[in-house]
Design an enzyme around this catalytic site. Structure first.
Site, PDB file in Angstrom:
ATOM      1  N   GLU A 266      11.234 -10.376 -18.745  1.00 29.34           N
ATOM      2  CA  GLU A 266      10.688  -9.617 -19.888  1.00 29.34           C
ATOM      3  C   GLU A 266      11.739  -9.447 -20.989  1.00 29.34           C
ATOM      4  OE1 GLU A 266       9.211  -5.994 -18.163  1.00 29.34           O
ATOM      5  OE2 GLU A 266       7.856  -7.081 -16.843  1.00 29.34           O
TER       6      GLU A 266
ATOM      7  N   ARG B 264       6.179  -5.857 -10.291  1.00 31.49           N
ATOM      8  CA  ARG B 264       7.329  -6.443 -10.974  1.00 31.49           C
ATOM      9  C   ARG B 264       7.134  -7.960 -11.000  1.00 31.49           C
ATOM     10  NH1 ARG B 264       8.628  -2.235 -12.932  1.00 31.49           N
ATOM     11  NH2 ARG B 264      10.592  -1.125 -12.676  1.00 31.49           N
TER      12      ARG B 264
ATOM     13  N   LEU C 141       0.839  -1.201   0.000  1.00 35.19           N
ATOM     14  CA  LEU C 141       0.000   0.000   0.000  1.00 35.19           C
ATOM     15  C   LEU C 141       0.874   1.252   0.000  1.00 35.19           C
ATOM     16  CD1 LEU C 141      -3.128   0.269  -0.023  1.00 35.19           C
ATOM     17  CD2 LEU C 141      -2.987   0.919   2.375  1.00 35.19           C
ATOM     18  N   GLY C 142       1.759   1.341  -1.017  1.00 32.02           N
ATOM     19  CA  GLY C 142       2.520   2.578  -1.236  1.00 32.02           C
ATOM     20  C   GLY C 142       1.659   3.545  -2.033  1.00 32.02           C
TER      21      GLY C 142
ATOM     22  N   ILE D  68       1.261   3.891  -5.275  1.00 31.27           N
ATOM     23  CA  ILE D  68       0.492   3.246  -6.343  1.00 31.27           C
ATOM     24  C   ILE D  68      -0.573   2.324  -5.744  1.00 31.27           C
ATOM     25  CG2 ILE D  68       0.644   1.588  -8.241  1.00 31.27           C
ATOM     26  CD1 ILE D  68       3.377   2.869  -8.953  1.00 31.27           C
TER      27      ILE D  68
ATOM     28  N   HIS E  50       3.985  -4.858 -20.171  1.00 26.19           N
ATOM     29  CA  HIS E  50       4.579  -3.838 -19.288  1.00 26.19           C
ATOM     30  C   HIS E  50       4.250  -2.431 -19.799  1.00 26.19           C
ATOM     31  CE1 HIS E  50       8.073  -3.038 -16.285  1.00 26.19           C
ATOM     32  NE2 HIS E  50       7.234  -2.006 -16.311  1.00 26.19           N
TER      33      HIS E  50
END
Ligand code: 8YV
Length: 318
Positions: free
Chosen positions: A264, A235, A157-158, A160, A282
């Site tokens: 990726e 990520r 819960l930062g 973003i 992405h």
């Protein structure tokens, strides 16, 4: 500034023409990603000692051997918020400032997370195919799952994660897991598996750090369960991708929507073949508006450096 008076910068991945032009107005640019390994070694031997800046993407970072081969490197400017591909301790020891683009991409990443939640449960990509392939006249597609009323878990819960949670409130109850509780009204779970068990949809939004490596493992996926859905806009490294692939193949979870992957641009074949997945390459920050704002912030940091000031969004030294 005339060409040969400009400092030298390594560009590690492609950017928009406008961004490349802005950087090119300030630096002599070496397009590192266009050289093969042999060319890179030769170029480094000749020019490495003159490189002052590395400009790169969050998904690319700056490999430590490259950082070590650039004795005059002063700034690594990341076009993104992820700094998991830069050794901050090494950068700090070398006196290299590392900058990111915080804030300006938060809305886009949160918007895409919501898009993926709805696309996954409502099977929007499959519905699109149903129309395009002419299947509609032959019959209706299978029913999807309702989004409104589901229980949502946000892992991390930062900034973003919070933007995602706020948007999810419109659909149903939100809970979260983070290293410590925050002063919010959402239910807190200290353990990712406990959050998964209490969620119908688990959205991964935490930073990639050694502490979050493989955080979503087989146990978390089992706890999410056969009716549970996973969404990842963080990520690939935060999820044990083998365990996820198995969980999708065997129906341990109902489905997954993924914007990021462990290696990726490689995506495991089984995830591509599955009808339980929605996959994007992405692109969470990939809008014209946000990429422009990110470019502006990258350039502002480079200008700070060139003016001899502290770059405005440099990461704190570890
Ligand atoms: C970008 C990202 O796709 O912010 C990040 O860390 O991964 C993304 O926003 C990428 O860094 C673009 O260069």
């Amino acid at each position: 500034m005339e060409g040969d008076q400009k400092p030298l910068a390594l560009q590690l991945c492609p950017f928009s023409p406008a961004m490349e032009a802005e950087i090119g107005a300030r630096f002599v640019i070496e397009r590192w990603f266009e050289r093969n390994e042999g060319e890179q070694a030769d170029w480094l031997a000749e020019n490495g000692a003159r490189v002052r800046a590395v400009v790169t993407g969050g998904h690319i970072g700056c490999p430590s051997p490259l950082m070590e081969a650039l004795p005059e490197l002063a700034i690594i400017a990341i076009n993104g918020v992820g700094f998991d591909k830069v050794d901050l301790t090494l950068a700090s020891a070398r006196g290299v400032a590392v900058t990111t683009t915080p804030g300006v991409l938060t809305d886009d990443v949160a918007d895409l997370a919501i898009g993926l939640v709805v696309a996954l449960l409502r099977r929007i990509p499959a519905a699109d195919v149903h129309v395009r392939k002419g299947l509609w006249p032959k019959g209706d597609m299978a029913l999807a799952r309702k989004v409104s009323g589901k229980r949502f878990g946000v892992l991390g819960l930062g900034q973003i994660g919070m933007a995602i949670a706020r948007r999810l409130e419109a659909f149903g109850p939100v809970a979260y897991c983070d290293a410590a509780p925050k002063s919010v009204d959402y239910a807190y779970h200290a353990d990712p598996a406990a959050l998964a068990a209490a969620s119908d949809v688990l959205v991964v939004a935490c930073a990639a750090t050694p502490a979050t490596q493989g955080l979503v493992d087989a146990g978390v996926l089992e706890a999410l369960g056969a009716d549970g859905y996973l969404v990842n806009v963080a990520r690939g490294s935060v999820i044990d991708e083998r365990a996820l692939t198995r969980a999708v193949e065997e129906g341990v979870i109902a489905g997954a929507a993924l914007d990021v992957f462990a290696r990726e641009p490689h995506v495991p074949d089984a995830l591509i073949a599955s009808e339980r997945t929605v996959l994007t390459p992405h692109v969470a920050s990939g809008t014209v508006e946000t990429r422009q704002a990110m470019a502006d912030l990258v350039v502002a940091n480079l200008d700070d450096f060139l003016a001899g000031s502290a770059p405005r969004t440099a990461l704190p030294r570890p």
